[in-house]
Design a protein around this motif. Structure first.
Motif, PDB file in Angstrom:
ATOM      1  N   ALA A 246      26.704  51.519  38.451  1.00 52.27           N
ATOM      2  CA  ALA A 246      27.337  50.561  37.545  1.00 52.27           C
ATOM      3  C   ALA A 246      28.810  50.921  37.398  1.00 52.27           C
ATOM      4  CB  ALA A 246      26.657  50.561  36.178  1.00 52.27           C
ATOM      5  N   ALA A 247      29.641  49.891  37.187  1.00 54.42           N
ATOM      6  CA  ALA A 247      31.078  50.104  37.002  1.00 54.42           C
ATOM      7  C   ALA A 247      31.614  49.095  36.005  1.00 54.42           C
ATOM      8  CB  ALA A 247      31.816  49.972  38.329  1.00 54.42           C
ATOM      9  N   LEU A 248      32.569  49.540  35.214  1.00 50.16           N
ATOM     10  CA  LEU A 248      33.281  48.668  34.288  1.00 50.16           C
ATOM     11  C   LEU A 248      34.694  48.513  34.826  1.00 50.16           C
ATOM     12  CD1 LEU A 248      33.132  47.157  31.545  1.00 50.16           C
ATOM     13  CD2 LEU A 248      34.082  49.224  30.498  1.00 50.16           C
ATOM     14  N   VAL A 249      35.029  47.309  35.274  1.00 47.00           N
ATOM     15  CA  VAL A 249      36.291  47.074  35.967  1.00 47.00           C
ATOM     16  C   VAL A 249      37.207  46.220  35.092  1.00 47.00           C
ATOM     17  CG1 VAL A 249      37.379  46.133  38.024  1.00 47.00           C
ATOM     18  CG2 VAL A 249      35.118  47.193  38.191  1.00 47.00           C
ATOM     19  N   ARG A 250      38.393  46.714  34.852  1.00 41.25           N
ATOM     20  CA  ARG A 250      39.403  45.954  34.109  1.00 41.25           C
ATOM     21  C   ARG A 250      40.478  45.512  35.098  1.00 41.25           C
ATOM     22  NH1 ARG A 250      40.864  45.189  28.849  1.00 41.25           N
ATOM     23  NH2 ARG A 250      43.079  44.892  28.373  1.00 41.25           N
ATOM     24  N   GLY A 251      40.544  44.210  35.346  1.00 43.16           N
ATOM     25  CA  GLY A 251      41.475  43.694  36.335  1.00 43.16           C
ATOM     26  C   GLY A 251      42.560  42.851  35.713  1.00 43.16           C
ATOM     27  N   SER A 252      43.717  42.822  36.367  1.00 42.52           N
ATOM     28  CA  SER A 252      44.833  42.007  35.892  1.00 42.52           C
ATOM     29  C   SER A 252      45.488  41.326  37.078  1.00 42.52           C
ATOM     30  CB  SER A 252      45.856  42.864  35.145  1.00 42.52           C
ATOM     31  OG  SER A 252      46.387  43.860  35.990  1.00 42.52           O
ATOM     32  N   ALA A 253      45.866  40.063  36.895  1.00 38.74           N
ATOM     33  CA  ALA A 253      46.559  39.285  37.922  1.00 38.74           C
ATOM     34  C   ALA A 253      47.229  38.102  37.254  1.00 38.74           C
ATOM     35  CB  ALA A 253      45.576  38.806  38.994  1.00 38.74           C
ATOM     36  N   GLY A 254      48.470  37.830  37.624  1.00 38.27           N
ATOM     37  CA  GLY A 254      49.179  36.685  37.076  1.00 38.27           C
ATOM     38  C   GLY A 254      49.376  36.726  35.572  1.00 38.27           C
ATOM     39  N   GLY A 255      49.472  37.920  35.011  1.00 39.06           N
ATOM     40  CA  GLY A 255      49.692  38.051  33.583  1.00 39.06           C
ATOM     41  C   GLY A 255      48.438  38.047  32.744  1.00 39.06           C
ATOM     42  N   GLY A 256      47.280  37.777  33.348  1.00 37.06           N
ATOM     43  CA  GLY A 256      46.018  37.780  32.616  1.00 37.06           C
ATOM     44  C   GLY A 256      45.213  39.027  32.903  1.00 37.06           C
ATOM     45  N   THR A 257      44.345  39.388  31.972  1.00 41.07           N
ATOM     46  CA  THR A 257      43.492  40.557  32.116  1.00 41.07           C
ATOM     47  C   THR A 257      42.050  40.174  31.815  1.00 41.07           C
ATOM     48  OG1 THR A 257      45.299  42.029  31.440  1.00 41.07           O
ATOM     49  CG2 THR A 257      43.072  42.926  31.347  1.00 41.07           C
ATOM     50  N   VAL A 258      41.129  40.687  32.613  1.00 39.27           N
ATOM     51  CA  VAL A 258      39.716  40.401  32.417  1.00 39.27           C
ATOM     52  C   VAL A 258      38.907  41.654  32.716  1.00 39.27           C
ATOM     53  CG1 VAL A 258      39.413  39.583  34.799  1.00 39.27           C
ATOM     54  CG2 VAL A 258      37.819  38.825  33.023  1.00 39.27           C
ATOM     55  N   THR A 259      37.825  41.846  31.980  1.00 39.24           N
ATOM     56  CA  THR A 259      36.931  42.987  32.193  1.00 39.24           C
ATOM     57  C   THR A 259      35.605  42.491  32.751  1.00 39.24           C
ATOM     58  OG1 THR A 259      37.957  44.220  30.372  1.00 39.24           O
ATOM     59  CG2 THR A 259      35.778  44.943  31.099  1.00 39.24           C
ATOM     60  N   ARG A 260      35.139  43.130  33.803  1.00 40.01           N
ATOM     61  CA  ARG A 260      33.920  42.718  34.474  1.00 40.01           C
ATOM     62  C   ARG A 260      32.993  43.920  34.641  1.00 40.01           C
ATOM     63  NH1 ARG A 260      38.044  41.320  37.711  1.00 40.01           N
ATOM     64  NH2 ARG A 260      37.302  42.657  39.397  1.00 40.01           N
ATOM     65  N   ILE A 261      31.719  43.631  34.842  1.00 41.76           N
ATOM     66  CA  ILE A 261      30.717  44.672  35.092  1.00 41.76           C
ATOM     67  C   ILE A 261      30.164  44.502  36.495  1.00 41.76           C
ATOM     68  CG2 ILE A 261      28.457  45.585  34.438  1.00 41.76           C
ATOM     69  CD1 ILE A 261      29.031  44.764  31.584  1.00 41.76           C
ATOM     70  N   ARG A 262      30.143  45.586  37.241  1.00 41.24           N
ATOM     71  CA  ARG A 262      29.490  45.618  38.548  1.00 41.24           C
ATOM     72  C   ARG A 262      28.257  46.509  38.427  1.00 41.24           C
ATOM     73  NH1 ARG A 262      34.929  46.723  42.183  1.00 41.24           N
ATOM     74  NH2 ARG A 262      35.769  44.588  42.069  1.00 41.24           N
ATOM     75  N   SER A 263      27.159  46.080  38.983  1.00 39.88           N
ATOM     76  CA  SER A 263      25.938  46.875  38.926  1.00 39.88           C
ATOM     77  C   SER A 263      25.123  46.623  40.182  1.00 39.88           C
ATOM     78  CB  SER A 263      25.112  46.522  37.680  1.00 39.88           C
ATOM     79  OG  SER A 263      24.772  45.145  37.688  1.00 39.88           O
ATOM     80  N   GLY A 264      24.270  47.588  40.524  1.00 39.99           N
ATOM     81  CA  GLY A 264      23.466  47.421  41.717  1.00 39.99           C
ATOM     82  C   GLY A 264      22.440  48.517  41.873  1.00 39.99           C
ATOM     83  N   LEU A 265      21.596  48.333  42.873  1.00 44.11           N
ATOM     84  CA  LEU A 265      20.508  49.261  43.152  1.00 44.11           C
ATOM     85  C   LEU A 265      20.438  49.483  44.656  1.00 44.11           C
ATOM     86  CD1 LEU A 265      18.030  50.794  41.903  1.00 44.11           C
ATOM     87  CD2 LEU A 265      16.690  48.756  42.492  1.00 44.11           C
ATOM     88  N   ALA A 266      20.284  50.737  45.072  1.00 43.95           N
ATOM     89  CA  ALA A 266      20.121  51.083  46.476  1.00 43.95           C
ATOM     90  C   ALA A 266      18.792  51.808  46.652  1.00 43.95           C
ATOM     91  CB  ALA A 266      21.269  51.966  46.961  1.00 43.95           C
ATOM     92  N   VAL A 267      18.107  51.497  47.750  1.00 42.77           N
ATOM     93  CA  VAL A 267      16.824  52.107  48.062  1.00 42.77           C
ATOM     94  C   VAL A 267      16.938  52.814  49.410  1.00 42.77           C
ATOM     95  CG1 VAL A 267      14.367  51.730  48.430  1.00 42.77           C
ATOM     96  CG2 VAL A 267      15.609  50.296  46.803  1.00 42.77           C
ATOM     97  N   TYR A 268      16.559  54.090  49.441  1.00 38.90           N
ATOM     98  CA  TYR A 268      16.580  54.886  50.663  1.00 38.90           C
ATOM     99  C   TYR A 268      15.155  54.970  51.207  1.00 38.90           C
ATOM    100  CZ  TYR A 268      21.187  56.452  49.038  1.00 38.90           C
ATOM    101  OH  TYR A 268      22.484  56.487  48.609  1.00 38.90           O
ATOM    102  N   TYR A 269      14.974  54.544  52.451  1.00 37.73           N
ATOM    103  CA  TYR A 269      13.652  54.596  53.067  1.00 37.73           C
ATOM    104  C   TYR A 269      13.810  54.994  54.529  1.00 37.73           C
ATOM    105  CZ  TYR A 269       9.030  53.308  54.745  1.00 37.73           C
ATOM    106  OH  TYR A 269       7.775  53.344  55.322  1.00 37.73           O
TER     107      TYR A 269
END
Length: 299
Positions: A246-269
């Protein structure tokens, strides 16, 4: 190692000598293709080292790694991306890699004097990368990549050559710390036109005693010249075959700022790693979904 350095010098000279023309669809490479599960500077899940050529290095005992990744935002005007990659470790310890990636926007329609559609607008980019990576001294791996990029925006088509350098400092004695930095799409002397990116990440093991049973905490930062920037903490935990991230990403572009969440699952087999990940809506689009699959063949 001398051949690797010569390869890098030649690549940078070649990239510097090309005509200074901006290539369309550069903004499509601000989407985290192959890097939703992991920070870009450390992303190796599809086996590509797309964002950091040093991350493609295979460990002793590993011979070949193959990987695929698919990214989609969905919707009528969504972004799609695909990545195919292969890495080969030679007897000298150098890992050679090749990857082909493509991103595009669907649902862009051309109109005339009224809102009626008269065709589709092609907005897409293809990136072919050849890389080499090697552990120079204990705990330090460096990588070089030469990239050919094509961009299309309606009837305009342009190409460019870029050369990138990346480093991963890994397996440090203190909590198995890792630090990674790399450039992305760098054409020396053309930074204003082509807007290269700088990606970096660092993490450390906070719980556990091996790569298959651990909890890691880190921070990442990505900066695009005259473009978007993002930074934030990330967390990953693995227990045998299962790994959650999981990651908490704070991004900015064109004078605006937004916070997003990235999450995922990996399986090793066996020799395979399957990953699924999601990022909340980006740039006014729907959620980003990513699927990855990689396989390692050992000696």
């Amino acid at each position: 190692m001398c051949r690797l350095l010569i390869f890098g010098v030649a690549a940078f000279c070649w990239a510097h000598g090309l005509a200074a023309q901006p290539v369309p669809a550069r903004d499509l490479w601000e989407f985290p293709l192959g890097a939703v599960l992991e920070p870009a500077a450390l992303a190796a899940e599809p086996g590509a080292g797309l964002w950091n050529p040093a991350a493609s290095a295979l460990r002793p005992g590993e011979r070949i790694r193959l990987g695929v990744a698919s990214l989609s935002t969905g919707g009528q005007q969504g972004v799609d991306g695909q990545l195919l990659s292969a890495s080969l470790r030679r007897a000298s310890g150098t890992t050679l890699g090749l990857s082909v990636a493509r991103t595009s926007v669907a649902g862009l329609v051309r109109t005339d004097s009224d809102p009626q559609s008269v065709g589709d607008i092609n907005y897409a980019s293809m990136l072919i990368s050849a890389s080499a990576a090697k552990t120079l001294v204990p705990h330090v791996t460096a990588g070089l990549a030469v990239r050919w990029r094509e961009g299309r925006a309606d009837r305009e088509v342009s190409t460019a050559i870029a050369a990138d350098l990346g480093v991963v400092v890994h397996d440090l004695p203190w909590r198995n710390t890792r630090v990674a930095v790399s450039s992305f799409l760098w054409r020396p002397g053309r930074e204003i036109d082509d807007r290269p990116a700088f990606v970096a990440a660092a993490d450390a093991r906070v719980v556990g005693d091996s790569a298959s049973r651990e909890l890691r905490l880190g921070v990442s930062q990505n900066n695009v010249n005259r473009g978007a920037t993002e930074r934030g903490p990330f967390l990953s935990g693995r227990l045998d075959r299962w790994e959650a991230r999981a990651a908490l990403v704070r991004g900015s572009a064109g004078g605006g700022t937004v916070t997003r969440i990235r999450s995922g699952l990996a399986v090793y087999y066996a020799s395979y790693v399957v990953g699924v990940a999601r990022e909340e809506g980006i740039s006014g689009l729907g959620p980003v979904y990513q699927f990855t699959l990689s396989s390692i063949l050992k000696e």
